[in-house]
Scaffold this active site. Structure first.
Site, short mmCIF file in Angstrom:
data_model
loop_
_atom_site.label_atom_id
_atom_site.label_comp_id
_atom_site.label_asym_id
_atom_site.label_seq_id
_atom_site.Cartn_x
_atom_site.Cartn_y
_atom_site.Cartn_z
N ASP A 189 0.97 -1.00 -0.07
CA ASP A 189 -0.04 -0.18 0.08
C ASP A 189 0.87 1.15 -0.05
OD1 ASP A 189 -2.10 1.62 0.33
OD2 ASP A 189 -3.24 0.58 1.85
N TRP A 190 0.38 2.25 -0.36
CA TRP A 190 1.28 3.69 -0.79
C TRP A 190 1.83 3.98 0.68
CZ3 TRP A 190 -0.02 1.28 -4.62
CH2 TRP A 190 0.51 1.91 -5.84
#
Length: 781
Positions: A230-231
């Site tokens: 995930d970012w």
């Protein structure tokens, strides 16, 4: 998988490492020397969010126009696998047309608790339904040659402290509840990518968790694609790579690339591990790039019509006393409620879509031949009293035969990065319903929102229609259902409790600081309510129709169930038949019954069809955490078929020969679990179930803050730490005050971000030395 070994042999160590993280916020790096192109990844659980200007993850900058389809929480209510695959195909087509290689969706985390701020992006509380829907959406997206990216793997059950929280869950609940949906998505959908979650799972960050990644994802499920963080979800880049996390996003400005190079040079990381990761990345890059060479032009009006159809099939008719709906043309209709004119049609955060067009219910209804006598806003959207708005609404209602009252959760109530405070609508909405019910007997409530809510008004109104978050065409779909132009067929994919305190995880949710303990184990949603016989407002699988269906002729075996459904009403309609399996003599604690099959059938008036539901390998099994395998107990199992979990129409018993592997459960020590008494799980029973003692769920108040700590922990410090915490908190409150709920919620992204991520997320603009100075100031007092 294509063999890229020759290409890899020609790459330098630095070039290999460079492919392991992004070039910028949405693109991977290209290597011109070897003609390795860059590819784009974008958000897209229910629509393409490709940002046109400066990119950001929080949805602050506007994206290009794209079709906003209903969110996953809405689509799940359709229980329609073909529809889900079609929507996926439309999403994939739009992504491909914009040269996007990876569409970041679907989201399929289990709805452990209705307060999770991101529940609107997830399908269901049930892993079987979740997995089947997700697998079909993956197939649809990838039908255009690009990659789908199921997320967030795994146990991303809360938004509060999501980047550092440790989700403590027993192995059986992990496998049966939180991973089973991903198993279906991976094994049946064959996704080219998968996104790991921010959180820890039983002490290890998800993207470094060898049990989740190596043992299960790559081992048992034989995942062949690329795992992406995930970012900002990377902790230790080298450990993540070892576990099987190939791509870190977004760019870190080369910071973690250097860490990989150094790890190989020192022998900490075997080059073979890096080479395998590079090969997986090359497969993704070239496969999707080739698919984007010949893309189709998008007909956005056609896609809008598909969005309307998807919303229609997902609307749930919760209540319809005295056949109040559909509306009759001779009735005088008053429309009340801000959501009629200003639709709430999607969530917020990374899934915020810029729709190509947007319908609203007020315009849609006024364009019909209904006798609409007027519209009143009725209440302030974000709360607060207004006697004038309420009085005008009450006056209009008294002149009408039927009141259409549009209520819902506003944009600040549910969003990425923050959990809901409660299950309630705003007080001003509840007050308006109460006063309207005192002056009118014919009220139809139309709801908007992506999560379950309490409905103290349910007994005071005649009909309730739930549109969830219906996307850009949701308002038109609502009109069609209210008028009877479409017969509603949606069924709830989650249970609606009478009150929040009834929720099985309520005493333990959310984990506030260091850990989140899943003491309720397997008893999520209906598995608890149905087993403990707790009354609910609306049960799992519930949804009414304008016609009626009869069930008959059930025949069962270990492999399938066959039965007949007949439309005994006067209009055509669709019925979602649900199959549950009830073990009658289990020696392990189990839910009373579990969903193991479903089918959606369209029938004309008087028409009947014989249908068949196949049962898969896990239909009768439970996960044996002592022997690390799926086990089946020999005995009798009742096959139940019905219209909801509380509306069983047919049942039959089948005898199953199992493997009877020992489970070693101590029934006395685990007594609360055998009795489904999950609101009162003490340390002894929970630790016995886990097989180990979990860490302290609270932060150490006296410890100095470090790289894996957050600004939120500054509230326990003196001086600069406390000041920093207060400043961020005041910024959030100020943004809410000036009616900027999306920006306010995104402040929590900053509040909960570990200090380690600040240099990486800023691509080195904020250096480690600067972070060190901040931590030194915080720890000074």
């Amino acid at each position: 998988m294509t063999n890229y070994k020759e290409l890899i042999a020609n790459m330098t160590l630095e070039e290999k490492a460079s492919l392991m993280s992004g070039e910028n916020f949405w693109n991977t790096k290209q290597i011109d020397r070897l003609r390795i192109p860059s590819i784009m990844l974008t958000d897209g659980p229910h629509g393409l969010r490709k940002q046109g200007g400066k990119a950001d993850h929080l949805g602050l900058n506007k994206s290009i126009p794209a079709t906003c389809f209903p969110t996953a929480a809405t689509l799940a209510n359709s229980w329609d696998l073909d529809l889900i695959q079609e929507v996926g195909s439309y999403l994939g087509k739009e992504a491909a047309s914009e040269q996007v290689s990876v569409l970041l969706g679907p989201g399929l985390n289990i709805k452990r608790n209705p307060l999770c701020g991101r529940n609107f992006e997830y399908f269901s509380e049930d892993p079987y339904l979740t997995g089947k829907l997700a697998a079909n959406m993956v197939k649809g997206i990838q039908s255009h040659g690009i990659a789908a990216c199921p997320k967030h793997y795994a146990v991303n059950s809360q938004e509060h402290m999501r980047m550092t929280i440790d989700e403590v869950v027993d192995e059986r609940a992990l496998r049966e509840i939180y991973l089973e949906g991903f198993r279906y998505a991976v094994e049946e959908g064959k996704p080219k990518t998968i996104m790991t979650s921010y959180n820890k799972v039983n002490g290890e960050y998800a993207n470094e968790n060898h049990h989740l990644m190596q043992d299960i994802l790559y081992g048992e499920w034989d995942f062949q694609g690329v795992a992406v963080t995930d970012w900002g979800g990377n902790n230790d880049r080298v450990e993540g790579l070892k576990a099987g996390n190939q791509l870190e996003m977004p760019s870190t400005g080369g910071i973690t690339d250097k860490e990989i190079v150094e790890a190989v040079q020192t022998g900490e990381l075997q080059v073979e591990v890096l080479d395998e990761a590079v090969e997986r990345m090359l497969q993704l890059i070239f496969e999707t790039t080739n698919a984007l060479q010949n893309t189709e032009k998008v007909d956005y009006e056609e896609h809008h019509q598909k969005a309307i159809e998807a919303a229609r099939k997902s609307i749930v008719l919760l209540k319809n006393d005295k056949a109040t709906l559909p509306l009759k043309k001779e009735q005088k209709v008053a429309i009340i409620g801000d959501f009629a004119e200003n639709p709430r049609y999607q969530g917020a955060g990374s899934s915020l879509i810029n729709p190509t067009k947007l319908d609203n219910a007020l315009d849609a209804l006024q364009a019909t031949d209904l006798a609409i006598i007027g519209y009143e806003q009725g209440f302030k959207r974000f709360g607060g009293k207004s006697e004038s708005l309420k009085k005008r609404a009450l006056k209009l209602a008294q002149e009408a035969d039927v009141v259409l009252l549009f209520l819902g959760l506003d944009e600040g109530s549910e969003a990425e990065g923050i959990d809901r405070a409660d299950m309630k609508l705003r007080d001003n909405q509840l007050e308006l319903v109460k006063e309207l019910a005192n002056v009118h007997d014919h009220i139809v409530v139309v709801l908007s929102g992506g999560s379950a809510i309490e409905m103290p008004f349910a007994e005071d109104v005649q009909a309730i229609v739930h549109g969830y978050l219906g996307g850009q065409g949701g308002a038109t779909a609502i009109r069609d259902v209210l008028l009877g132009d479409y017969n509603p067929s949606g069924k709830l994919a989650e249970t609606y409790a009478l009150k929040y305190e009834d929720i099985p995880s309520a005493p333990y949710y959310p984990g506030l600081e260091a850990t989140s303990e899943h003491r309720e184990s397997i008893y999520i949603g209906y598995r608890y309510f149905d087993t403990k016989k707790v009354p609910v407002l609306f049960p799992f699988g519930h949804g009414l129709s304008y016609t009626e269906f009869a069930y008959s002729d059930l025949r069962v075996s270990e492999q399938s169930a066959t039965f007949t459904i007949r439309n005994i009403g006067e209009v055509a309609g669709e019925e979602v038949a649900q199959l549950y399996i009830k073990p009658t003599n289990a020696s392990v604690f189990r839910a009373n019954k579990e969903l193991k099959g479903f089918i959606k059938v369209h029938l004309e008036p008087g028409e009947s069809k014989e249908v068949k539901i196949e049962l898969d390998d896990h239909a009768f099994s439970y996960y044996n955490s002592f022997h690390h395998c799926w086990s089946i107990e020999t005995g009798s199992y009742e096959i139940q078929v019905g219209s909801s979990i509380d509306d069983i129409r047919l049942s039959a018993v089948v005898e199953v020969q199992g493997d009877d592997t020992e489970h070693h459960y101590n029934k006395e020590a685990l007594k609360p679990y055998y009795q489904a008494d999950v609101h009162h799980i003490g340390d002894e029973a929970f630790h016995q179930l886990l097989g180990w003692t979990p860490p302290n769920p609270l932060w150490d108040r006296k410890a100095k803050l470090g790289y894996n700590d957050t600004i939120a922990q500054g509230k326990y410090k003196k001086g600069f730490g406390k000041l920093l915490y207060i400043v961020v908190l005041l910024a959030k409150k100020f943004l809410f005050f000036i009616r900027k709920p999306l920006l306010a919620n995104n402040v929590m992204f900053v509040m909960n971000m570990p200090f380690r991520q600040i240099p990486r997320f800023s691509q080195g603009k904020i250096s480690e030395k600067m972070v060190d100075r901040v931590l030194k100031l915080i720890n000074f007092w």
